[in-house]
Design a protein around this motif. Structure first.
Motif, PDB file in Angstrom:
ATOM      1  N   THR A 213       0.867  -1.169   0.000  1.00  0.00           N
ATOM      2  CA  THR A 213       0.000   0.000   0.000  1.00  0.00           C
ATOM      3  C   THR A 213       0.905   1.221   0.000  1.00  0.00           C
ATOM      4  O   THR A 213       2.021   1.169   0.512  1.00  0.00           O
ATOM      5  CB  THR A 213      -0.964   0.010   1.195  1.00  0.00           C
ATOM      6  OG1 THR A 213      -1.902   1.068   1.017  1.00  0.00           O
ATOM      7  CG2 THR A 213      -0.239   0.195   2.503  1.00  0.00           C
ATOM      8  N   ALA A 214       0.464   2.296  -0.624  1.00  0.00           N
ATOM      9  CA  ALA A 214       1.312   3.474  -0.750  1.00  0.00           C
ATOM     10  C   ALA A 214       0.695   4.650  -0.012  1.00  0.00           C
ATOM     11  O   ALA A 214      -0.525   4.760   0.079  1.00  0.00           O
ATOM     12  CB  ALA A 214       1.498   3.835  -2.222  1.00  0.00           C
ATOM     13  N   HIS A 215       1.570   5.479   0.541  1.00  0.00           N
ATOM     14  CA  HIS A 215       1.090   6.723   1.142  1.00  0.00           C
ATOM     15  C   HIS A 215       1.633   7.898   0.334  1.00  0.00           C
ATOM     16  O   HIS A 215       1.875   8.969   0.839  1.00  0.00           O
ATOM     17  CB  HIS A 215       1.514   6.824   2.603  1.00  0.00           C
ATOM     18  CG  HIS A 215       0.565   7.631   3.425  1.00  0.00           C
ATOM     19  ND1 HIS A 215       0.068   7.203   4.624  1.00  0.00           N
ATOM     20  CD2 HIS A 215      -0.023   8.834   3.208  1.00  0.00           C
ATOM     21  CE1 HIS A 215      -0.759   8.121   5.116  1.00  0.00           C
ATOM     22  NE2 HIS A 215      -0.814   9.125   4.275  1.00  0.00           N
ATOM     23  N   THR A 216       1.934   7.632  -0.929  1.00  0.00           N
ATOM     24  CA  THR A 216       2.364   8.681  -1.845  1.00  0.00           C
ATOM     25  C   THR A 216       1.246   8.856  -2.866  1.00  0.00           C
ATOM     26  O   THR A 216       0.295   8.081  -2.874  1.00  0.00           O
ATOM     27  CB  THR A 216       3.669   8.276  -2.541  1.00  0.00           C
ATOM     28  OG1 THR A 216       3.534   6.940  -3.016  1.00  0.00           O
ATOM     29  CG2 THR A 216       4.846   8.337  -1.584  1.00  0.00           C
ATOM     30  N   ASP A 217       1.390   9.850  -3.746  1.00  0.00           N
ATOM     31  CA  ASP A 217       0.210  10.293  -4.481  1.00  0.00           C
ATOM     32  C   ASP A 217       0.027   9.763  -5.894  1.00  0.00           C
ATOM     33  O   ASP A 217      -0.993  10.005  -6.510  1.00  0.00           O
ATOM     34  CB  ASP A 217       0.202  11.831  -4.565  1.00  0.00           C
ATOM     35  CG  ASP A 217       0.111  12.459  -3.191  1.00  0.00           C
ATOM     36  OD1 ASP A 217      -0.147  11.718  -2.233  1.00  0.00           O
ATOM     37  OD2 ASP A 217       0.300  13.676  -3.071  1.00  0.00           O
ATOM     38  N   SER A 218       1.015   9.084  -6.465  1.00  0.00           N
ATOM     39  CA  SER A 218       0.856   8.725  -7.873  1.00  0.00           C
ATOM     40  C   SER A 218       0.455   7.261  -8.039  1.00  0.00           C
ATOM     41  O   SER A 218       0.417   6.493  -7.082  1.00  0.00           O
ATOM     42  CB  SER A 218       2.140   8.998  -8.661  1.00  0.00           C
ATOM     43  OG  SER A 218       2.987   7.886  -8.599  1.00  0.00           O
ATOM     44  N   THR A 219       0.177   6.885  -9.286  1.00  0.00           N
ATOM     45  CA  THR A 219      -0.211   5.513  -9.574  1.00  0.00           C
ATOM     46  C   THR A 219       1.004   4.644  -9.917  1.00  0.00           C
ATOM     47  O   THR A 219       0.854   3.475 -10.243  1.00  0.00           O
ATOM     48  CB  THR A 219      -1.188   5.476 -10.763  1.00  0.00           C
ATOM     49  OG1 THR A 219      -0.585   6.186 -11.852  1.00  0.00           O
ATOM     50  CG2 THR A 219      -2.507   6.131 -10.421  1.00  0.00           C
ATOM     51  N   ALA A 220       2.207   5.226  -9.836  1.00  0.00           N
ATOM     52  CA  ALA A 220       3.415   4.500 -10.235  1.00  0.00           C
ATOM     53  C   ALA A 220       3.614   3.174  -9.483  1.00  0.00           C
ATOM     54  O   ALA A 220       3.999   2.182 -10.103  1.00  0.00           O
ATOM     55  CB  ALA A 220       4.645   5.393 -10.084  1.00  0.00           C
ATOM     56  N   PRO A 221       3.359   3.125  -8.151  1.00  0.00           N
ATOM     57  CA  PRO A 221       3.543   1.825  -7.476  1.00  0.00           C
ATOM     58  C   PRO A 221       2.649   0.739  -8.078  1.00  0.00           C
ATOM     59  O   PRO A 221       3.089  -0.401  -8.249  1.00  0.00           O
ATOM     60  CB  PRO A 221       3.162   2.120  -6.027  1.00  0.00           C
ATOM     61  CG  PRO A 221       3.439   3.569  -5.848  1.00  0.00           C
ATOM     62  CD  PRO A 221       3.086   4.197  -7.173  1.00  0.00           C
ATOM     63  N   LEU A 222       1.405   1.090  -8.415  1.00  0.00           N
ATOM     64  CA  LEU A 222       0.517   0.090  -9.011  1.00  0.00           C
ATOM     65  C   LEU A 222       1.039  -0.365 -10.368  1.00  0.00           C
ATOM     66  O   LEU A 222       0.973  -1.552 -10.703  1.00  0.00           O
ATOM     67  CB  LEU A 222      -0.900   0.641  -9.147  1.00  0.00           C
ATOM     68  CG  LEU A 222      -1.719   0.720  -7.845  1.00  0.00           C
ATOM     69  CD1 LEU A 222      -3.044   1.409  -8.084  1.00  0.00           C
ATOM     70  CD2 LEU A 222      -1.948  -0.672  -7.272  1.00  0.00           C
ATOM     71  N   ALA A 223       1.577   0.581 -11.147  1.00  0.00           N
ATOM     72  CA  ALA A 223       2.124   0.232 -12.456  1.00  0.00           C
ATOM     73  C   ALA A 223       3.294  -0.734 -12.293  1.00  0.00           C
ATOM     74  O   ALA A 223       3.470  -1.663 -13.089  1.00  0.00           O
ATOM     75  CB  ALA A 223       2.564   1.486 -13.203  1.00  0.00           C
ATOM     76  N   GLU A 224       4.077  -0.529 -11.237  1.00  0.00           N
ATOM     77  CA  GLU A 224       5.224  -1.407 -10.985  1.00  0.00           C
ATOM     78  C   GLU A 224       4.753  -2.785 -10.523  1.00  0.00           C
ATOM     79  O   GLU A 224       5.289  -3.810 -10.948  1.00  0.00           O
ATOM     80  CB  GLU A 224       6.137  -0.760  -9.926  1.00  0.00           C
ATOM     81  CG  GLU A 224       7.514  -1.369  -9.812  1.00  0.00           C
ATOM     82  CD  GLU A 224       8.364  -1.191 -11.077  1.00  0.00           C
ATOM     83  OE1 GLU A 224       8.269  -0.131 -11.708  1.00  0.00           O
ATOM     84  OE2 GLU A 224       9.098  -2.139 -11.408  1.00  0.00           O
ATOM     85  N   ILE A 225       3.734  -2.811  -9.657  1.00  0.00           N
ATOM     86  CA  ILE A 225       3.207  -4.088  -9.164  1.00  0.00           C
ATOM     87  C   ILE A 225       2.628  -4.888 -10.330  1.00  0.00           C
ATOM     88  O   ILE A 225       2.746  -6.115 -10.382  1.00  0.00           O
ATOM     89  CB  ILE A 225       2.125  -3.855  -8.077  1.00  0.00           C
ATOM     90  CG1 ILE A 225       2.742  -3.179  -6.845  1.00  0.00           C
ATOM     91  CG2 ILE A 225       1.478  -5.166  -7.658  1.00  0.00           C
ATOM     92  CD1 ILE A 225       1.730  -2.659  -5.852  1.00  0.00           C
ATOM     93  N   ALA A 226       2.042  -4.165 -11.298  1.00  0.00           N
ATOM     94  CA  ALA A 226       1.422  -4.841 -12.448  1.00  0.00           C
ATOM     95  C   ALA A 226       2.436  -5.694 -13.201  1.00  0.00           C
ATOM     96  O   ALA A 226       2.086  -6.703 -13.811  1.00  0.00           O
ATOM     97  CB  ALA A 226       0.796  -3.808 -13.385  1.00  0.00           C
TER      98      ALA A 226
END
Lengths: 365, 307
Positions: A213-226
């Motif tokens: 889970t992220a406490h930052t604002d962009s969708t980049a972590p989800l793109a990386e998890i994908a």
């Protein structure tokens, strides 16, 4: 014909313009820390602003400024807004706390609303926040149930009470769901830096973390998890991030649920109060019961029984029957924080500077 | 602290991806500086490449076209720098800084409609049996084509500079433009070509950020990578092989500090976050103290045939 239509519509527009002017619309202004297109925190504030405009129509005028750096720059932007006729200014990031209070002192007739802060040095400064830890509790439960490696991750921004509260709530409920779970925290020291957020997610994935889970604002972590192709999961943060629910090839995407910040009810309420004269300085901290913290649609990647448990928790919090920080809870050093059945008070939560028992690592200064 | 949870194979794999943007940009800048021109606008050219590549990839659905457009877009910006500095003899440092500002502003203007959009990204290259080699396969042979392109670029630049006539001419222009001019070489033309090459490389580096590494467009997303590329050129004392080492070292530290955090290392996080920059400064200081720069002798000096 065309010209006539044009003239007619121009005249109509002009009369509408004067009509609106005659009513003297209330001008609500918003200061955003990131671009509206971040798909997260700022996007969601902007949705609230648009809902406000939708609600009151011509009676309200909205204006906003994106990507305003926290610190001295924001003071300039705030002053500019105050001079340009804003009646109420919403400053939507923690770092605007001191600038908001400083500018508020110079413009006593303008209302200032600061999100996630605690300083109300002048009568025209109110603060508002949402009980995000309620959402963290729900996703923590899902994370605890879904992890195969028993390692869950949290991309943290800055060591402030807001974030520490989120980490504690997430871990507490993951641990209740799965006693073997281990929490990995990485501090990105930014609210918004997609490359760094992606790197942080990558570092955790490489070490066997499979729910982040992220406490930052962009969708980049989800793109990386994908990129893990269905062996790791994450959550929408601040906004629904529904674009990551399914991958382009139709397989389930990395986003299994989300914590949505719903600011619209608050913005509509406050501007409404300003217009009908019932506005007062407040410190608002609303959550699921008021509809300010919402869990986005859970996808089928979550087993049905876990979905049901998560929903039960949402219902209990919404009904006011369950507080995510209910004892017994110990501090990291083993000392008692909350005794059996005791519920955390807001003051302690808002100043939270300690981890709860079971989290390894230290909070950076 | 549990350092065993850091998998060196995966660490190197993610290091290679993380370092590719700065490697591409630094390679281009090295060629520019070898020709005797100092272009400080790498950051601006990178971010221009990032948005041009992203916009074209989104609109055409083809990341390959995106990369080509990124190279072309950034080269156009570099051309402006070339015309100003080579024909109008403007100050290279000031013009380069200006180029960075222009690139940052222009990119956020073009990028407004592209915020929050997903882009088509490069697939991992299928290298057949190579990818199946136990350790090396995951570490070295499971990347996208741009990672290998950047490595091939390093080899190509090294070979061209060392073994070919063109490389010799480029170096001659960079070492002493007056001598090169006296020998009949077109100094301005050589430099202009080098500047275009540098721009194209920076553009590719930027597009790698927005199309592969993140992949999304955000204002200011290069976040100083162009400046690091400039530092790496100096760090490498203008040698292609060392540029590769420098870029991977820097990429490595960034990735390593996040991995150390995730592994629970008891090191102050703020210090870890700053470590790539601190190490770059340290290396620059060491190089200066040694006094062996290896800088092209005409670096940054304007040339006009009448002088």
């Amino acid at each position: 014909m065309k010209r006539r239509t044009l003239l007619a519509s121009a005249a109509l527009a002009a009369s509408l313009g004067t009509a609106a002017f005659a009513q003297d619309p209330t001008k609500a202004c918003f200061v955003y820390v990131g671009p509206i297109g971040d798909g997260g925190w700022t996007y969601q504030h902007h949705q609230g602003a648009l809902a406000l405009k939708e609600e009151y129509g011509d009676a309200v005028e909205i204006a906003w400024q994106e990507s305003v750096p926290e610190g001295a720059d924001s003071e300039r932007v705030l002053t500019q807004m105050a001079l340009s006729g804003c009646d109420i200014i919403f400053t939507t990031s923690f770092g605007y706390m001191d600038p908001t209070n400083a500018v508020a002192a110079q413009f006593p007739d303008i209302k200032f609303e600061h999100a996630t802060g605690y300083k109300r040095e002048h009568p025209n400064v109110s603060t508002y926040n949402a009980r995000f830890y309620e959402g963290r509790a729900v996703v923590g439960h899902i994370a605890g149930k879904m992890t195969q490696t028993n390692k869950i991750g949290y991309i943290a921004s800055f060591p402030i009470p807001e974030v520490i509260m989120g980490i504690n709530s997430y871990f507490l409920h993951a641990q209740k769901a799965n006693p073997d779970v281990e929490l990995v925290v990485t501090w990105a020291y930014t609210w918004f830096d997609p490359a760094k957020e992606a790197d942080a997610a990558r570092a955790m994935l490489d070490q066997g973390v499979d729910v982040i889970t992220a406490h930052t604002d962009s969708t980049a972590p989800l793109a990386e998890i994908a990129k893990e192709g269905g062996s790791a999961w994450g959550f929408g943060q601040a906004s629904d991030m529904a674009a990551f629910m399914t991958n382009d090839d139709g397989t389930p995407g990395p986003r299994v649920a989300s914590i949505i910040d719903e600011w619209a009810p608050y913005y509509i309420k406050r501007v409404g109060q300003l217009m009908d004269g019932t506005y007062e300085q407040i410190d608002s901290w609303a959550g699921m019961p008021e509809g300010e913290v919402v869990i986005g649609e859970m996808t089928d990647a979550i087993p049905a029984d876990v979905q049901a448990e998560a929903q039960a928790m949402i219902d209990a919090i919404t009904a006011g029957e369950y507080h995510p920080f209910t004892g017994p809870i110990n501090r990291q050093d083993g000392s008692v924080w909350l005794a059996e059945g005791e519920v955390a008070d807001d003051g302690t939560l808002l100043g939270m500077d300690f981890y709860i028992e079971g989290i390894t690592g230290e909070i950076p200064n | 602290m549990d350092l065993t949870s850091i998998n060196p194979v995966l660490l190197i794999a993610s290091l290679m991806v993380s370092a590719t943007p700065i490697l591409l940009a630094a390679m281009g800048e090295m060629v520019v500086e070898k020709s005797g021109v100092l272009n400080l606008g790498v950051e601006g050219m990178m971010i221009t490449g990032a948005i041009t590549g992203f916009a074209i990839a989104v609109n055409t659905g083809s990341p390959a076209l995106g990369f080509i457009a990124a190279a072309a877009g950034a080269a156009m910006l570099a051309l402006a720098f070339g015309i100003l500095t080579q024909f109008l003899l403007s100050n290279q440092v000031a013009t380069g800084l200006g180029l960075t500002l222009v690139g940052l502003g222009l990119s956020s203007l073009i990028g407004k409609p592209y915020e929050g959009i997903k882009s088509p990204t490069l697939p991992r290259l299928d290298l057949g049996p190579l990818s199946d080699i136990p350790v090396l396969g995951r570490m070295l042979f499971s990347h996208d084509i741009m990672v290998y392109f950047s490595l091939a670029l390093v080899a190509a630049v090294w070979a061209v500079l060392k073994f070919t006539r063109a490389g010799l001419v480029l170096r001659a222009v960079g070492e002493s433009h007056d001598a090169a001019h006296a020998l009949g070489y077109k100094v301005v033309r050589v430099r202009l070509l080098a500047i275009l090459f540098g721009g194209a490389c920076a553009g590719l580096g930027g597009a790698y950020l927005s199309l592969v590494r993140v992949p999304q467009w955000t204002e200011g997303m290069t976040a100083g990578a162009g400046w690091i590329a400039l530092a790496i050129v100096v760090f490498a004392s203008w040698r292609a092989g060392r540029v590769l080492v420098g870029a991977y070292l820097f990429g490595g530290i960034t990735v390593l500090q996040l991995n150390l955090q995730a592994a629970g290392a008891q090191v102050p996080v703020a210090l870890l976050s700053a470590s790539p920059y601190l190490i770059t400064i340290l290396v620059l200081v060491i190089i200066s103290v040694r006094g062996v720069h290896g800088a092209p002798a005409s670096l940054g000096r304007p040339f006009h045939a009448s002088h």
